[in-house]
Design an enzyme around this catalytic site. Structure first.
Site: not given
Ligand code: PGA
Length: 242
Positions: A86, A158
């Site tokens: 992450h 992401e």
């Molecule tokens: P969010 O977080 O949906 O709050 O943007 C995504 C994540 O932390 O993977």
């Protein structure tokens, strides 16, 4: 790093009851709470097809690594999935591609499915480096673990600038990156590229989920903030199941 024991119980009960059972015929749902809440969430998920995942795992198999939690320990308490790499782990815990590769290998060896996160920063995005950054994050890891092991992962794209910011990549921008990820895997192994699930994460909410999930290379979502609200999360799951 959200929630107390009571808050987590209320949240998970609300989600499980609200989702019902038919939804699992159309999508997989995984809840990844903080480590300390894993056992209680596992017992809440017992009569449901919703699966349990953790937010990180050690790169080490076992031994004197005070404070770390191994993939085997996670599997032993009922986890089937684990989030690896992450962006907050990359940023705050200085995780690099070499460590991430070891974590993926350890997780796969323990029988877990890693949810392997990649994503560019705002500065990368603004300077047009999205493609090269994601390519390096993927391929430096594949060089260590091998393409077969990557095929055992779920990938999550992401963009760091979209996580927790309320700024979502448009479905078109996200689709472009997802397609690039799939093509760069296809250059190594076409069947794996075709079957690997690529999730989008970064400010997914009940309002934008459906338009993201209709994109051909967006196979689902990795949900942060919106997963802390029962109704909002249920609506996102319904959009995924649609
Ligand atoms: P969010 O977080 O949906 O709050 O943007 C995504 C994540 O932390 O993977």
């Amino acid at each position: 790093m959200n929630g107390t024991v009571d808050q987590t119980n209320i949240l998970v009960s609300g989600i499980i009851e609200g989702l019902g059972s038919a939804i699992y015929d159309r999508c997989n749902i995984v809840i990844c709470p903080a480590f300390v809440h894993l056992p209680q969430v596992f017992s809440k998920l017992k009569n449901s097809k919703c699966q349990l995942g953790a937010q990180d795992a050690s790169a080490h198999i076992k031994g004197a690594y005070t404070g770390q939690i191994s993939a085997e320990m996670l599997a032993d308490i009922g986890c089937k999935y684990v989030i690896i790499a992450h962006s907050e782990r990359r940023q705050y815990c200085f995780e690099d591609n070499a460590l991430i590769a070891k974590k993926l290998t350890a997780s796969i060896s323990a029988g877990l499915t890693p949810i392997f996160c990649v994503g560019e920063t705002q500065a990368d995005y603004e300077s047009g480096k999205t493609q090269s950054v994601i390519h390096a994050q993927l391929h430096e890891v594949i060089a260590q673990i091998g393409i077969e092991a990557l095929g055992k992962c779920i990938i999550a794209y992401e963009p760091v600038w979209a996580i927790g910011t309320g700024k979502t990549a448009t479905p078109e921008v996200a689709q472009q990156v997802h397609s690039m990820i799939r093509q760069s895997i296809a250059a190594l192994d076409k069947p794996i590229a075709e079957r690997v699930a690529i999730l989008y994460g970064g400010s997914v909410n009940a309002g934008n989920a459906a338009s993201l999930f209709t994109m051909p290379d967006i196979d689902g979502g990795l949900i942060g903030g919106a997963s802390l609200k029962v109704e909002e999360f249920i609506q996102i799951c319904r959009a995924a199941a649609h």
